[in-house]
Design a protein around this motif. Structure first.
Motif, short mmCIF file in Angstrom:
data_model
loop_
_atom_site.label_atom_id
_atom_site.label_comp_id
_atom_site.label_asym_id
_atom_site.label_seq_id
_atom_site.Cartn_x
_atom_site.Cartn_y
_atom_site.Cartn_z
N THR A 1 -3.75 5.96 -3.57
CA THR A 1 -2.32 5.77 -3.31
C THR A 1 -2.04 5.69 -1.81
O THR A 1 -1.27 4.84 -1.35
CB THR A 1 -1.52 6.94 -3.92
N MET B 1 0.07 -2.88 -5.94
CA MET B 1 0.36 -1.54 -5.40
C MET B 1 1.18 -1.63 -4.12
O MET B 1 0.78 -1.18 -3.06
CB MET B 1 -0.95 -0.80 -5.14
N ALA C 1 3.72 2.35 -5.62
CA ALA C 1 3.22 3.57 -5.01
C ALA C 1 4.20 4.71 -5.25
O ALA C 1 3.80 5.84 -5.55
CB ALA C 1 3.00 3.37 -3.51
N VAL D 1 3.84 6.23 -8.65
CA VAL D 1 2.71 7.16 -8.73
C VAL D 1 3.08 8.50 -8.12
O VAL D 1 2.75 9.56 -8.66
CB VAL D 1 1.46 6.57 -8.04
N LEU E 1 -2.91 2.82 -11.02
CA LEU E 1 -4.00 2.84 -10.04
C LEU E 1 -5.23 2.09 -10.54
O LEU E 1 -6.26 2.07 -9.86
CB LEU E 1 -4.38 4.29 -9.71
#
Length: 231
Positions: free
Chosen positions: A230, A190, A195, A198, A182
């Motif tokens: 996110t 991302m 994503a 995460v 992040l």
């Protein structure tokens, strides 16, 4: 890359991320069980049992996460090494593992964990042959985590939880990975696959913190920022 369901683990990217974490568990255990690092002391036992309990916690939560435990002979070697230390005629200052009476009293708990590991290995070996076996159950007398989470009393008589070094470092590692993905430098990457990394890291981090009654090491505002970034 593929996604086949709505659960956060229903994708190749998610399973790949989970595998990087179980790889850490396997490497850590094999490190401590290598002949040159086997020691007859409480520190060695604490390190080994901490890894095994996290392995079993993952398997208990998601049976598919234990697919890497598929070598019965390897688990049998683990058993032999661990019990040789557990049953050894030694002691040190640790009030639990360093006390021969404690080890005698709780030997059955260690046996049950090793039985479970061996049955997991047997399960995956036979599943590859089209045979599905039942796993050896764990006793309710030794709820996970049992050996790797201790309750202590502070100087002002408050109870607190002491988490073993390995689990503490694993929790720290998961938090650092989330921060990495992040970070402003990585945020441009991302896309969906990152994503999903995460999501998995946060899910496992929350699970471990819940099981070990500890915090992820940052405040609520930081966690909310992770979520908002996110999303």
């Amino acid at each position: 890359m593929g996604r086949w369901g709505t659960d956060i683990y229903d994708s190749n990217a998610a399973l790949d991320c989970q595998a990087t974490i179980t790889d850490v568990l396997e490497r850590e255990l094999l490190y401590w069980l290598s002949p040159e690092y086997v020691h007859h002391d409480s520190g060695w036992l604490a390190s080994v049992l901490a890894v095994i309990e996290v392995m079993l916690l993952f398997e208990q939560r998601d049976p598919g996460s234990s697919v890497y435990i598929a070598d019965e002979k390897a688990v049998q070697r683990w058993r032999e090494v661990i019990l040789s230390v557990w049953d050894g005629a030694w002691q040190d200052d640790d009030p639990a593992f360093g006390d021969p009476n404690y080890r005698h009293q709780h030997r059955s708990g260690v046996i049950q964990m090793l039985d479970r590991l061996e049955s997991i290995a047997r399960f995956w070996t036979n599943l590859a042959r089209g045979i599905r076996l039942e796993l050896t159950p764990l006793s309710s007398d030794y709820p996970l985590p049992y050996f790797s989470k201790r309750y202590s009393i502070s100087r002002d008589n408050r109870q607190f939880v002491k988490v073993d070094h390995f689990t503490y470092k694993l929790i720290e590692h998961l938090a650092k990975d989330i921060i990495y993905w992040l970070s402003p430098e990585k945020r441009g990457e991302m896309r969906t696959i990152n994503a999903e990394r995460v999501w998995i890291l946060a899910d496992i981090l929350g699970f471990l913190c819940d099981m070990y009654e500890c915090t992820p090491g940052m405040n609520e505002k930081t966690v909310r920022t992770w979520r908002d970034t996110t999303i």
